[in-house]
Design a protein around this motif. Structure first.
Motif, mmCIF file in Angstrom:
data_model
loop_
_atom_site.group_PDB
_atom_site.id
_atom_site.type_symbol
_atom_site.label_atom_id
_atom_site.label_comp_id
_atom_site.label_asym_id
_atom_site.label_seq_id
_atom_site.Cartn_x
_atom_site.Cartn_y
_atom_site.Cartn_z
ATOM 1 N N MET A 1 16.413 81.338 12.360
ATOM 2 C CA MET A 1 15.132 81.368 13.034
ATOM 3 C C MET A 1 15.223 80.495 14.288
ATOM 4 S SD MET A 1 11.355 80.351 11.590
ATOM 5 C CE MET A 1 11.261 81.748 10.499
ATOM 6 N N LYS A 2 14.740 81.010 15.385
ATOM 7 C CA LYS A 2 14.769 80.292 16.657
ATOM 8 C C LYS A 2 13.767 79.127 16.639
ATOM 9 C CE LYS A 2 13.638 81.002 21.463
ATOM 10 N NZ LYS A 2 13.039 81.897 22.438
ATOM 11 N N PRO A 3 14.220 77.928 17.033
ATOM 12 C CA PRO A 3 13.279 76.798 17.097
ATOM 13 C C PRO A 3 12.147 77.071 18.092
ATOM 14 C CG PRO A 3 15.534 76.032 17.331
ATOM 15 C CD PRO A 3 15.566 77.525 17.411
ATOM 16 N N ARG A 4 10.952 76.615 17.753
ATOM 17 C CA ARG A 4 9.796 76.769 18.630
ATOM 18 C C ARG A 4 9.336 75.401 19.096
ATOM 19 N NH1 ARG A 4 5.708 80.911 15.918
ATOM 20 N NH2 ARG A 4 4.658 80.428 17.862
ATOM 21 N N HIS A 5 8.795 75.362 20.286
ATOM 22 C CA HIS A 5 8.298 74.117 20.857
ATOM 23 C C HIS A 5 6.903 73.830 20.315
ATOM 24 C CE1 HIS A 5 7.638 70.965 23.804
ATOM 25 N NE2 HIS A 5 6.438 71.471 23.978
ATOM 26 N N LEU A 6 6.665 72.570 19.980
ATOM 27 C CA LEU A 6 5.359 72.141 19.507
ATOM 28 C C LEU A 6 4.974 70.896 20.290
ATOM 29 C CD1 LEU A 6 3.015 72.280 17.426
ATOM 30 C CD2 LEU A 6 4.423 70.853 15.947
ATOM 31 N N GLY A 7 4.024 71.028 21.197
ATOM 32 C CA GLY A 7 3.546 69.875 21.945
ATOM 33 C C GLY A 7 2.662 69.024 21.036
ATOM 34 N N LEU A 8 2.882 67.737 21.052
ATOM 35 C CA LEU A 8 2.146 66.851 20.157
ATOM 36 C C LEU A 8 1.725 65.615 20.931
ATOM 37 C CD1 LEU A 8 1.328 66.225 17.195
ATOM 38 C CD2 LEU A 8 3.573 65.155 16.938
ATOM 39 N N ARG A 9 0.451 65.329 20.947
ATOM 40 C CA ARG A 9 -0.053 64.139 21.630
ATOM 41 C C ARG A 9 -0.349 63.062 20.588
ATOM 42 N NH1 ARG A 9 -3.618 67.843 25.249
ATOM 43 N NH2 ARG A 9 -2.175 68.107 26.993
ATOM 44 N N VAL A 10 0.182 61.873 20.831
ATOM 45 C CA VAL A 10 -0.055 60.742 19.943
ATOM 46 C C VAL A 10 -0.343 59.511 20.800
ATOM 47 C CG1 VAL A 10 1.411 61.627 18.079
ATOM 48 C CG2 VAL A 10 2.398 60.142 19.806
ATOM 49 N N ASP A 11 -1.057 58.556 20.216
ATOM 50 C CA ASP A 11 -1.333 57.337 20.974
ATOM 51 C C ASP A 11 -0.084 56.457 21.022
ATOM 52 O OD1 ASP A 11 -1.298 55.479 18.688
ATOM 53 O OD2 ASP A 11 -3.192 56.414 18.123
ATOM 54 N N ASP A 12 -0.110 55.466 21.883
ATOM 55 C CA ASP A 12 1.056 54.612 22.115
ATOM 56 C C ASP A 12 1.533 53.901 20.844
ATOM 57 O OD1 ASP A 12 1.153 55.271 24.781
ATOM 58 O OD2 ASP A 12 0.065 53.489 25.451
ATOM 59 N N LEU A 13 0.604 53.383 20.062
ATOM 60 C CA LEU A 13 0.982 52.645 18.853
ATOM 61 C C LEU A 13 1.698 53.554 17.857
ATOM 62 C CD1 LEU A 13 0.984 50.020 17.255
ATOM 63 C CD2 LEU A 13 -1.297 50.634 16.403
ATOM 64 N N ILE A 21 10.633 53.531 13.205
ATOM 65 C CA ILE A 21 11.096 54.086 11.931
ATOM 66 C C ILE A 21 12.317 54.971 12.156
ATOM 67 C CG2 ILE A 21 10.489 55.626 10.019
ATOM 68 C CD1 ILE A 21 7.564 54.587 10.398
ATOM 69 N N ALA A 22 12.284 55.799 13.195
ATOM 70 C CA ALA A 22 13.416 56.678 13.494
ATOM 71 C C ALA A 22 14.690 55.868 13.702
ATOM 72 C CB ALA A 22 13.113 57.528 14.731
ATOM 73 N N GLU A 23 14.593 54.792 14.465
ATOM 74 C CA GLU A 23 15.764 53.946 14.708
ATOM 75 C C GLU A 23 16.270 53.331 13.402
ATOM 76 O OE1 GLU A 23 14.767 51.171 17.792
ATOM 77 O OE2 GLU A 23 14.576 52.750 19.297
ATOM 78 N N ARG A 24 15.353 52.841 12.579
ATOM 79 C CA ARG A 24 15.734 52.247 11.289
ATOM 80 C C ARG A 24 16.389 53.269 10.363
ATOM 81 N NH1 ARG A 24 13.279 47.251 9.447
ATOM 82 N NH2 ARG A 24 14.589 47.748 7.652
ATOM 83 N N GLU A 25 15.949 54.534 10.451
ATOM 84 C CA GLU A 25 16.462 55.591 9.590
ATOM 85 C C GLU A 25 17.674 56.298 10.186
ATOM 86 O OE1 GLU A 25 15.185 56.553 6.478
ATOM 87 O OE2 GLU A 25 13.949 54.750 6.611
ATOM 88 N N ILE A 33 10.291 63.073 13.349
ATOM 89 C CA ILE A 33 9.055 63.865 13.250
ATOM 90 C C ILE A 33 9.305 65.118 12.420
ATOM 91 C CG2 ILE A 33 7.391 65.235 14.571
ATOM 92 C CD1 ILE A 33 7.714 63.039 16.791
ATOM 93 N N ARG A 34 10.433 65.784 12.648
ATOM 94 C CA ARG A 34 10.761 66.973 11.860
ATOM 95 C C ARG A 34 10.928 66.614 10.386
ATOM 96 N NH1 ARG A 34 15.721 69.714 14.030
ATOM 97 N NH2 ARG A 34 15.209 71.129 12.353
ATOM 98 N N TYR A 35 11.577 65.483 10.107
ATOM 99 C CA TYR A 35 11.744 65.028 8.732
ATOM 100 C C TYR A 35 10.385 64.812 8.065
ATOM 101 C CZ TYR A 35 12.526 61.796 4.883
ATOM 102 O OH TYR A 35 12.497 61.177 3.661
ATOM 103 N N LEU A 36 9.477 64.143 8.764
ATOM 104 C CA LEU A 36 8.148 63.877 8.202
ATOM 105 C C LEU A 36 7.358 65.167 7.991
ATOM 106 C CD1 LEU A 36 7.276 60.697 10.256
ATOM 107 C CD2 LEU A 36 7.820 60.807 7.813
ATOM 108 N N LEU A 37 7.491 66.108 8.902
ATOM 109 C CA LEU A 37 6.809 67.394 8.734
ATOM 110 C C LEU A 37 7.349 68.141 7.516
ATOM 111 C CD1 LEU A 37 6.585 68.565 12.448
ATOM 112 C CD2 LEU A 37 4.680 67.897 10.979
ATOM 113 N N HIS A 38 8.676 68.178 7.382
ATOM 114 C CA HIS A 38 9.278 68.838 6.220
ATOM 115 C C HIS A 38 8.835 68.165 4.923
ATOM 116 C CE1 HIS A 38 12.025 71.816 7.909
ATOM 117 N NE2 HIS A 38 12.265 70.954 8.886
#
Length: 70
Positions: A1-13, A21-25, A33-38
């Motif tokens: 399946m071809k990856p699709r783009h998902l624009g996501l707006r989040v605040d700075d914090l 967390i990504a760096e620690r993991e 983000i993909r890991y958390l969504l899955h």
């Protein structure tokens, strides 16, 4: 399946916490983000049952019909 783009707006914090967390993991921010969504989908399906392809098609058809009636 071809990856699709998902624009996501989040605040700075939230962005900085996700990056931390990504760096620690050992993941990229996108990978984290993909890991958390899955993981969220896995937990949902554990509680409510597997989401079948027919359910996805039905939901897509309902969204399309809603746009036509708008």
């Amino acid at each position: 399946m071809k990856p699709r783009h998902l624009g996501l707006r989040v605040d700075d914090l939230l962005h900085e916490k996700l990056r931390y967390i990504a760096e620690r993991e050992g993941r990229s921010l996108n990978g984290q983000i993909r890991y958390l969504l899955h993981r969220g989908i896995f937990e949902f399906e554990k509680m409510h049952g597997k989401i079948e392809e027919t359910q996805l098609q039905d939901a897509s058809a309902r969204r399309s019909n809603g746009r036509k009636n708008a």
